[in-house]
Design a protein around this motif. Structure first.
Motif, short mmCIF file in Angstrom:
data_model
loop_
_atom_site.label_atom_id
_atom_site.label_comp_id
_atom_site.label_asym_id
_atom_site.label_seq_id
_atom_site.Cartn_x
_atom_site.Cartn_y
_atom_site.Cartn_z
N ASN A 131 0.85 -1.20 0.00
CA ASN A 131 0.00 0.00 0.00
C ASN A 131 0.88 1.24 0.00
O ASN A 131 1.73 1.41 0.88
CB ASN A 131 -0.90 0.01 1.24
CG ASN A 131 -1.94 -1.08 1.21
OD1 ASN A 131 -3.01 -0.92 0.63
ND2 ASN A 131 -1.63 -2.22 1.83
N LEU A 132 0.65 2.11 -0.98
CA LEU A 132 1.47 3.31 -1.12
C LEU A 132 0.58 4.52 -1.38
O LEU A 132 -0.31 4.48 -2.25
CB LEU A 132 2.45 3.14 -2.29
CG LEU A 132 3.30 4.36 -2.67
CD1 LEU A 132 4.19 4.80 -1.53
CD2 LEU A 132 4.13 4.05 -3.93
N SER A 133 0.81 5.58 -0.63
CA SER A 133 0.07 6.83 -0.81
C SER A 133 1.06 7.99 -0.79
O SER A 133 1.86 8.12 0.14
CB SER A 133 -0.96 7.01 0.31
OG SER A 133 -1.60 8.27 0.20
N ILE A 134 1.02 8.81 -1.84
CA ILE A 134 1.89 9.98 -1.92
C ILE A 134 1.02 11.20 -2.18
O ILE A 134 0.22 11.21 -3.13
CB ILE A 134 2.92 9.84 -3.06
CG1 ILE A 134 3.77 8.58 -2.88
CG2 ILE A 134 3.83 11.07 -3.10
CD1 ILE A 134 4.71 8.32 -4.04
N SER A 135 1.17 12.22 -1.36
CA SER A 135 0.41 13.46 -1.56
C SER A 135 1.28 14.65 -1.20
O SER A 135 2.22 14.54 -0.41
CB SER A 135 -0.87 13.46 -0.71
OG SER A 135 -0.56 13.36 0.67
N ASN A 136 0.96 15.77 -1.79
CA ASN A 136 1.65 17.02 -1.47
C ASN A 136 0.66 18.15 -1.68
O ASN A 136 0.42 18.59 -2.80
CB ASN A 136 2.89 17.21 -2.36
CG ASN A 136 3.84 18.26 -1.79
OD1 ASN A 136 3.41 19.18 -1.11
ND2 ASN A 136 5.12 18.11 -2.07
N ASN A 137 0.08 18.61 -0.59
CA ASN A 137 -0.98 19.61 -0.66
C ASN A 137 -0.45 21.03 -0.78
O ASN A 137 -1.19 21.93 -1.18
CB ASN A 137 -1.88 19.50 0.57
CG ASN A 137 -2.55 18.14 0.67
OD1 ASN A 137 -2.89 17.54 -0.34
ND2 ASN A 137 -2.73 17.65 1.89
N ALA A 138 0.81 21.25 -0.39
CA ALA A 138 1.35 22.61 -0.38
C ALA A 138 2.39 22.85 -1.47
O ALA A 138 2.54 23.97 -1.95
CB ALA A 138 1.98 22.91 0.99
N GLY A 139 3.12 21.82 -1.86
CA GLY A 139 4.18 21.99 -2.85
C GLY A 139 3.97 21.12 -4.07
O GLY A 139 2.84 20.74 -4.41
N ARG A 140 5.07 20.78 -4.74
CA ARG A 140 5.02 19.98 -5.96
C ARG A 140 5.83 18.71 -5.77
O ARG A 140 6.81 18.70 -5.03
CB ARG A 140 5.59 20.78 -7.14
CG ARG A 140 4.90 22.10 -7.39
CD ARG A 140 5.64 22.91 -8.44
NE ARG A 140 5.03 24.22 -8.62
CZ ARG A 140 5.33 25.28 -7.88
NH1 ARG A 140 6.24 25.17 -6.94
NH2 ARG A 140 4.74 26.44 -8.09
N VAL A 141 5.43 17.67 -6.46
CA VAL A 141 6.20 16.43 -6.48
C VAL A 141 7.05 16.45 -7.74
O VAL A 141 6.53 16.38 -8.85
CB VAL A 141 5.29 15.19 -6.44
CG1 VAL A 141 6.13 13.92 -6.53
CG2 VAL A 141 4.45 15.19 -5.17
#
Length: 419
Positions: free
Chosen positions: A240-250
């Motif tokens: 299970n993998l979750s990647i998020s970035n609500n403020a910056g950039r990936v």
């Protein structure tokens, strides 16, 4: 209770945790009071010492209760406490404690953090801990911890951290199987090398520009929020993998083949397309895919997703069972040429559930064609949910598009529903 044997009474009362209940129990009878030493857990809620009438300080009251217990295994303290108080508690019960949870509340106490020893340093007295949970922590100096050989669970919630301090803390916990860092700020670069780690949840608060390196051969669950550069070296067990970035950039991801991955979640305002395409390529065996990325593009340039070939996408993800797809990715699958490679023998073999979020009436004809294709080629499709989200337009195309969706739903009401 009077008719029960002492051993049964002791067993029943030993399951009490709340400090107020323990204090009341102490006053009921001599028999109940004699059961107090057999308690295993003590829990002091935030309001434990509100309206306190006695002259003893909260630190002394906690110490007195700990002193009355023979083998305390769990201590949870949400009330304010001093460094001296914590040190005295752990000097007394540190050797037997397995679970320690503290509301530190020292985020603004820079002077206290520089004391020697600090509150954090005192925790080293509990050498046999299996679980440590800390709330509201200021960790700008490296804690003077010995190695916690038995510690398997570390949770830090609401913290201000410096990179060297966090690295020192993690090195003191070499046998962790579960790591949670939630609502942490001040982190710029994190390297996690834990040979037994299985579950890891990281939530870094701030500009969203952290870099992360993970080397954990047994990692099964990984959730990351707030990182722009992510490298995970060993992924054979990752499910299970979750990647998020609500403020910056990936900007960059480096995972290698995700052969065991079953669930993948990608969230954020902006990802570089190279990072998205790599994740989709590596996650070819995924069963549940959730995508909510609004834009692609490098640096400050916000761009829509490029065209994604419908047939190629599903051929590259043959085990996909649930697909939760939001505006940008759905729009990419609905471009003019996305369906040009559909052949008579094409099927989506395992897809059972699709959740589509629609935010714009643009390209309505292509979007309807894609919805129809999902239904047509998804031979095992059981549920299609179409979510209409904040679709605002003064043009009649919005009403026309919604009418088309309603007709589509009426023709396939056993499978399709609108939210």
């Amino acid at each position: 209770m009077d008719s029960l044997p002492d051993a049964i009474v002791q067993y029943i009362l030993s399951h009490m945790k709340n400090a107020r209940d323990v204090a009341l129990c102490n006053c009921v009878s001599k028999r109940w009071k004699e059961s107090i030493p057999y308690l295993k857990s003590l829990y002091f809620p935030r309001n434990s010492f509100d309206n306190q009438s006695c002259d003893n300080s909260p630190d002394d009251i906690v110490l007195k209760m700990i002193y009355s217990i023979v083998c305390l295994e769990e201590l949870v303290v949400y009330t304010p406490f001093s460094k001296a108080g914590l040190d005295s508690w752990l000097m007394l019960a540190g050797s037997t404690l397995k679970h320690l949870e503290l509301r530190m509340d020292n985020l603004a106490d820079y002077q206290g953090c520089l004391e020697n020893p600090s509150k954090l340093d005192c925790i080293s007295r509990a050498k046999n801990l299996e679980s440590l949970k800390l709330w509201g922590v200021l960790m700008v100096s490296s804690p003077k911890w010995d190695v916690f050989h038995k510690l398997q669970n570390l949770e830090i919630v609401g913290a201000r951290l410096e990179d060297p301090a966090l690295s020192t803390a993690l090195r003191a916990c070499p046998n962790l199987t579960n790591l949670l860092l939630l609502g942490c700020e001040g982190v710029r670069s994190v390297s996690i090398e834990l040979p037994h780690l299985e579950q890891c949840k990281l939530d870094f608060y701030g500009l969203g520009n952290c870099s992360l390196s993970v080397s954990c051969p047994k990692i099964q669950f990984l959730e990351v929020q707030g990182c722009s550069w992510i490298r995970v070296q060993e992924t054979n067990c990752l499910r299970n993998l979750s990647i998020s970035n609500n403020a910056g950039r990936v900007y960059m991801v480096d995972f290698g083949k995700l052969a065991a991955l079953e669930s993948l979640t990608l969230r954020g305002v902006q990802w570089c397309w190279d990072a998205i395409s790599k994740m989709l390529y590596w996650a070819s065996e995924v069963k549940h895919l959730y995508m909510k990325v609004e834009f692609t593009g490098d640096f400050d340039t916000l761009q829509p997703f490029p065209e994604v070939d419908f047939v190629e996408f599903f051929n590259n993800h043959p085990k996909l069972q649930k697909f939760d797809i939001h505006g940008a990715m759905f729009a990419a699958l609905c471009q003019k040429n996305s369906l040009k490679n559909v052949e008579s023998g094409f099927v989506i073999p395992c897809l059972e559930e699709v959740v589509v979020t629609v935010r714009s009436p643009l390209n309505a004809e292509q979007k309807m064609s894609t919805l129809e294709s999902l239904l047509k080629y998804g031979k095992n499709l059981k549920t299609m949910v179409i979510r209409i989200l904040q679709m605002k337009s003064s043009h009649s195309s919005s009403d026309d598009f919604f009418d088309e969706i309603c007709r589509f739903r009426c023709m396939n009401r056993k499978i399709v529903r609108i939210e």
